[in-house]
Design an enzyme around this catalytic site. Structure first.
Site, PDB file in Angstrom:
ATOM      1  CG  ASP A   1      -4.517  -7.627  -0.337  1.00 54.21           C
ATOM      2  OD1 ASP A   1      -4.405  -8.335  -0.296  1.00 54.21           O
ATOM      3  OD2 ASP A   1      -3.347  -6.742  -0.495  1.00 54.21           O
TER       4      ASP A   1
ATOM      5  N   GLY B   1       0.943  -1.047   0.014  1.00 53.76           N
ATOM      6  CA  GLY B   1       0.043  -0.104  -0.123  1.00 53.76           C
ATOM      7  C   GLY B   1       0.837   1.244   0.166  1.00 53.76           C
TER       8      GLY B   1
ATOM      9  NE  ARG C   1       6.550 -12.704 -11.073  1.00 53.67           N
ATOM     10  CZ  ARG C   1       7.695 -12.254 -11.827  1.00 53.67           C
ATOM     11  NH1 ARG C   1       7.786 -11.133 -11.668  1.00 53.67           N
ATOM     12  NH2 ARG C   1       8.443 -13.096 -12.242  1.00 53.67           N
ATOM     13  CB  ALA C   2       2.365  -5.729  -8.217  1.00 57.32           C
ATOM     14  CB  ILE C   3      -1.690  -7.731  -4.882  1.00 61.15           C
ATOM     15  CG1 ILE C   3      -0.911  -8.889  -4.056  1.00 61.15           C
ATOM     16  CG2 ILE C   3      -3.057  -8.158  -4.793  1.00 61.15           C
ATOM     17  CD1 ILE C   3      -1.255  -9.139  -2.865  1.00 61.15           C
ATOM     18  CB  THR C   4      -3.970  -3.709  -5.475  1.00 62.81           C
ATOM     19  OG1 THR C   4      -3.368  -3.277  -4.222  1.00 62.81           O
ATOM     20  CG2 THR C   4      -4.891  -4.752  -5.227  1.00 62.81           C
ATOM     21  CB  SER C   5       1.278  -2.029  -5.393  1.00 62.39           C
ATOM     22  OG  SER C   5       2.245  -2.885  -5.558  1.00 62.39           O
TER      23      SER C   5
ATOM     24  CE  LYS D   1      -2.982  -3.792   0.513  1.00 58.46           C
ATOM     25  NZ  LYS D   1      -1.844  -4.966   0.354  1.00 58.46           N
TER      26      LYS D   1
ATOM     27  CB  SER E   1      -1.534 -13.737   1.054  1.00 54.43           C
ATOM     28  OG  SER E   1      -0.503 -13.677   0.256  1.00 54.43           O
TER      29      SER E   1
END
Lengths: 506, 506
Positions: B270, B182, B209-213, B302, B278
């Site tokens: 997320d 975040g 790896r990036a989720i939402t970033s 986040k 996770s």
């Protein structure tokens, strides 16, 4: 800073690309194409594609050099159809705008109630093809299990109506009926329409395809006459014959519903709020004013007990009332399948038997159809209270319902004979006794694994009902399939589960 | 009734089919093939495909006659790879067994808590590729927004660990760190690993790896050295150098997590339970015993307030405790990005500057890295309480962290120079004043629209921090993109939203 859309667009030549992407619009681009590289399209999963006539959002798929010529773009059948594009046409590709309504979706996932504006935006984006399957599935799940309030259900229903066409008919009442599914073979609609129309009512019936069942009314009706009517055809049929039985999806009434239903089917869920919005949005968009809704109740039906049926009935009436619909609820016995067939063509044979007053016509299907038709005649004011059933029965027995049904089928494109499956398997009783239980869910699952509703002739033919006495070796039911693989698959499932027809030894 | 699997199977010849289906295993069959017709495969969306070596579930796609020869079946890259199949190999097709764990998924959608067995079955089916995107999305949504209890989070975590490989290392402690994302640019991991390993600790770091970033640690690290290490390579690197920085997905640690993250990214959500499972599943599967977790808090991070951070910290500790992990939480300032770069390569340059003690190295990134490394040294018992920061600082300043980082990169396949983008756009201050607010979410969105993390060189380079005084015309930040289309796209978005860098006039 560039400000116009054109700086973000690129022109390519359309080619038909013969890959079956189901209903998904897909555009295929070469991996080495200057377009994919220089515009950075490769990193996105969706692009805007515009033909001379129309503009759509399509999924972008990158292909190797041997599958497409330089400067060309392949289109899937769905994309070609939506774009009204032909071989060699010019296509303009550009970036799609960000999907703003996804912020409302996320808000709903996090448990917040949504506004009218939010539902309107979500439904419009869904209809415009801006939602991927993961978004649709998240929306359905976030709205399941009572996560929509009564007000939200009304707002969702209105948004679903507004995102599609809306029919208007001269005069009232415009009648309709609906059955809250879950009961295999419960195919009363064609009979009810034939009776209502024969009695002079206007009934522009649109039906769904199956969600989680082996057949929806549209699937069954399709084996008797074309149901993919466009709006103009539907209007013509209704003006000429007083009614129709069309597939709702092909006339763009509540088109968001058809998109959501595809995902609900994959999830095999059908939640209450979505169910109410689905049913009522179709009715409102079809221009209906008076609707009879049948709720079958039974241990393995969709609605399992009278209390749940009452709660659903109250919500249906409340939302209907908010939206100006007169709703009459009929709670019926949902303990076992109705008629003999389960699956599109097999159910269509039952319908024909009832309409034609055949000697062996399933008595339960006839009885239920007459009850619902009777209620409809009373609700619409063409039969006095308590006298609807008799009026409906006369209309069926004197053949006028059957003639009207034939006329409707002819107007829709011609009455046809339901297909028969090439592969069958007989299921026999292993011992004598009494049929004491029928598991609708297992039966539905077996019929679906046998190929229904996609394979029209697939499904089950029931030979017993609850309470029947059987001897060892008596025929209980027949599984029908269009391929040996599917027959195997369904039998394999049935063998690994308890028998859907329970027989208690004396 | 047929009872064996063979009666349901068919043999075809494998052909490479050069269509990029991303990570989806797809098998292409001719529309007119006897297989598709007689076995009824056409109606199903998924089939079992077996090569000599392995068996997978693949999505079935039907193609026209001109794209494939009779008797052949096309395989997507993902399918070829999973099957370890070569051109001309024999493939055996059969029906997949019904996915039984979907009944647990439905139960969760309907709000019921799940058992250990249910989570185990769901995670195994996910890893085996039996879940379609709609199922994954429904699972994520049904578990979002507090719909998982603490016990369920533990069970989910264990199921995620059990569905993949699990590493074991000689001795303890095995240390690890994690940052609850975040906060753009907060790339402390490479520095912390270099320091911890230089101080003699074992730190087999796997990152996402990036989720939402716009970038995850694995995305950033990949611009410096290969991160797609298999288990054997990872083990070799850690045995030789004491640590590594690998992509978790390529070593099959909690592989379900990587599949779920792909869908969470598409949904841009997320959720807390999934987040905890996770993080902790990766740590447990990696064999860690002591973990420092950084939770940045800020209005657009986040985690938005200290109370939420405390609640998350308590849940992380509780679940960690249940599963035998020592967890130390560091709550940090999340009010603005860390370092200058946002995006894989731009962040990697910041990391290099800190490790090399460059004069202009971002002070905030250095400070945060030292704090976390210090906590880790203390937690692991190689520094006395309160003295971890100093020990970490000495290790960085004397160059031993940088040498160790170079050695790790060499062991992973060689240190490389992060790429630079060809397209840039400078954003200037429109008036003088003080930087009074920075919207991390809008910045992240702009960086993603510019192409990050898929385009490694894309992203943002910040030139100001909160509290800075600026004059009209001063450079605020630079947008980097690998294509003009993406540059346009991100600028278009920025223009239509409020400026992510707020400047208050004096």
């Amino acid at each position: 800073m560039p400000t116009n859309e054109h700086s973000q667009s690129t022109v390519l030549v359309a080619r038909h690309f013969d890959i079956d992407t189901r209903q998904e619009p897909v555009i295929f681009l070469r991996r080495d194409s200057a377009v994919a590289r220089s515009e950075g399209f490769e990193a996105l999963s969706r692009v805007n594609v515009a033909s001379k006539h129309r503009s759509i959002i399509a999924t972008l798929v990158i292909v190797g050099e041997d599958l497409l010529q330089p400067g060309h773009a392949g289109l899937s059948d769905a994309a070609r159809h939506l774009l009204d594009s032909h071989e060699g046409d010019e296509l303009v590709l550009s970036y799609p705008r960000p999907v703003k309504s996804l912020s409302y979706l996320r808000s709903k996932i996090y448990g917040n109630p949504l506004s009218a504006q939010a539902f309107q935006a979500i439904m419009r984006d869904i209809v415009d093809g801006r939602y991927m399957d993961v978004h649709l599935s998240a929306f359905i799940t976030a709205c399941a299990n009572g996560r929509l309030s009564g007000d939200e259900i009304s707002l969702l229903t209105e948004a679903m109506v507004d995102a599609g066409e809306r029919l208007h008919w001269p005069g009232t009442p415009i009648v309709d009926k609906h059955c809250i599914g879950g009961l295999p073979g419960n195919r009363t609609t064609p009979v009810v329409v034939a009776i209502a129309v024969a009695r002079g009512l206007t009934m522009p019936k649109t039906s769904s395809r199956a969600i989680t069942s082996p057949s929806g009314t549209a699937d069954t009706m399709e084996t008797l006459a074309p149901v993919d009517l466009d709006l103009a055809t539907m209007r013509r049929v209704v003006e000429r014959e007083g009614g129709c039985i069309a597939w709702g999806g092909s006339v763009s009434l509540s088109p968001a519903d058809d998109i959501l239903i595809r995902v609900e089917r994959a999830l095999n869920i059908d939640s209450e709020g979505q169910l109410i919005a689905s049913v009522l949005s179709k009715k409102i968009a079809a221009g209906s004013t008076h609707v009879v809704i049948d709720i079958p109740v039974g241990p393995t039906a969709k609605v399992r007990d009278p209390a749940a049926a009452d709660a659903l009935a109250a919500q249906l009436k409340a939302v209907g009332h908010q939206l100006g619909l007169e709703i009459c609820i009929a709670v019926s016995d949902g303990s076992q399948p109705v008629g003999r067939g389960i699956g599109p063509a097999l159910e269509a044979r039952d319908v024909l038997a009832v309409l034609q007053n055949q000697a062996g016509a399933p008595a339960d299907l006839r009885q239920r159809s007459l009850e619902l038709a009777g209620l409809l005649l009373e609700t619409a004011g063409v039969a006095d209270p308590g006298l609807g059933f008799e009026a409906a029965e006369r209309t069926l027995d004197d053949g006028s319902a059957w003639s009207r049904f034939q006329a409707i089928c002819e107007a829709q494109g011609g009455l046809s004979e339901p297909p028969r499956a090439n592969y069958r398997y007989d299921v026999f009783a292993e011992h004598e006794g009494t049929v004491s239980g029928i598991d609708n869910r297992v039966l539905a699952r077996v019929a679906k694994l046998a190929g229904a509703p996609n394979d029209k002739a697939a499904g089950l033919e029931m030979n017993v009902r609850l309470g029947n006495r059987v001897n060892a070796g008596d025929l209980l039911m027949v599984v029908h399939a269009e391929s040996p693989g599917e027959l195997d698959y369904s039998l394999h499932y049935m063998k690994s589960h308890r028998n859907p027809i329970e027989i208690t030894q004396p």
